[in-house]
Design an enzyme around this catalytic site. Structure first.
Site, mmCIF file in Angstrom:
data_model
loop_
_atom_site.group_PDB
_atom_site.id
_atom_site.type_symbol
_atom_site.label_atom_id
_atom_site.label_comp_id
_atom_site.label_asym_id
_atom_site.label_seq_id
_atom_site.Cartn_x
_atom_site.Cartn_y
_atom_site.Cartn_z
ATOM 1 N N CYS A 94 -4.798 10.600 9.704
ATOM 2 C CA CYS A 94 -5.660 10.470 8.535
ATOM 3 C C CYS A 94 -6.832 9.536 8.831
ATOM 4 C CB CYS A 94 -4.856 10.043 7.307
ATOM 5 S SG CYS A 94 -5.750 10.324 5.754
ATOM 6 N N HIS A 114 -1.405 14.574 7.115
ATOM 7 C CA HIS A 114 -0.273 13.654 7.267
ATOM 8 C C HIS A 114 0.955 14.418 7.764
ATOM 9 C CE1 HIS A 114 -1.845 9.977 5.295
ATOM 10 N NE2 HIS A 114 -2.558 10.826 4.573
ATOM 11 N N GLU A 130 3.774 13.200 8.486
ATOM 12 C CA GLU A 130 4.967 12.604 7.866
ATOM 13 C C GLU A 130 5.170 13.076 6.433
ATOM 14 O OE1 GLU A 130 1.709 9.839 6.538
ATOM 15 O OE2 GLU A 130 2.128 11.133 8.255
#
Length: 211
Positions: free
Chosen positions: A84, A192, A194
């Site tokens: 990011c 992202h 995650e």
């Protein structure tokens, strides 16, 4: 039994380090949260997260000599992954709300507001990855989770001499923007991993395996 690759998540005060660490652990890494220079330099991999304003992230990184850590790792061919705003600060400069800030300048290019009817670009989106991508191996038709209003729409770095061209992955929201870069030991994603479910874990697994 083979030891797990050691990955440091650079803990310099910019968001989501714990979710990134948990995702990396699921992807097969031994994870440490640290801003210690020696620890970050000696790890098999370094992940640079980042949320918020470009200028604030640059300032926070420099407070722990993050730019120097990234420079030293790359000079030795040691892998780094930005996520990011942790990707955005790797470019030459960022322009947000009229404020022009120098980045870490690992790549030429300017981070600026995406031209789209709706901002931020928030939610799931597809990407266009090159066929020889390491990060996106086995992930051709997957979606990934984005949260951003700024991005890089032009990537001017080309291959020269014996060096191969960076692998670029693109996405579209109003206009095309760089969704990921793979450039030797330096990789980064605008989205992202995650927060991207199993596809994101697989992408991180691909990176961890490459260490």
């Amino acid at each position: 039994m083979t030891a797990k690759p050691a990955v440091v998540v650079l803990d310099y005060g910019s968001g989501n380090v714990h979710s990134a660490a948990k995702a990396l652990e699921r992807a097969g890494a031994e994870v440490t949260l640290s801003a210690d220079k020696r620890t970050a330099l000696e790890a098999d991999g370094l992940l640079v997260p980042g949320v918020g304003a470009f200028g604030a992230v640059v300032d926070q990184l420099e407070s722990v000599r993050g730019g120097e850590i990234v420079d030293h790792r790359l000079a030795g061919g040691r892998p780094v992954l930005g996520i990011c705003v942790g990707m955005q600060v790797l470019f030459s400069r960022g322009v947000e709300r009229g404020v022009d800030v120098e980045g870490l300048a690992q790549w030429p290019g300017t981070v600026q507001e995406i031209q789209a009817e709706v901002l931020p670009h928030m939610g799931w989106n597809t990407v266009e990855a090159p066929t020889d991508s390491v990060l996106f191996d086995g992930l051709r038709d997957e979606r990934f989770y984005f949260v951003h209003s700024y991005g890089v729409t032009d990537f001017p770095l080309e291959a020269y001499g014996p060096f191969r061209a960076p692998r670029l992955t693109w996405a579209e929201h109003g206009q095309r923007f760089v969704a990921a870069v793979e450039n030797g030991p330096l990789s980064a994603t605008q989205f992202h991993p995650e927060k991207s479910g199993e596809a994101g874990i697989q992408l991180l697994r691909n990176w961890v395996r490459s260490l």
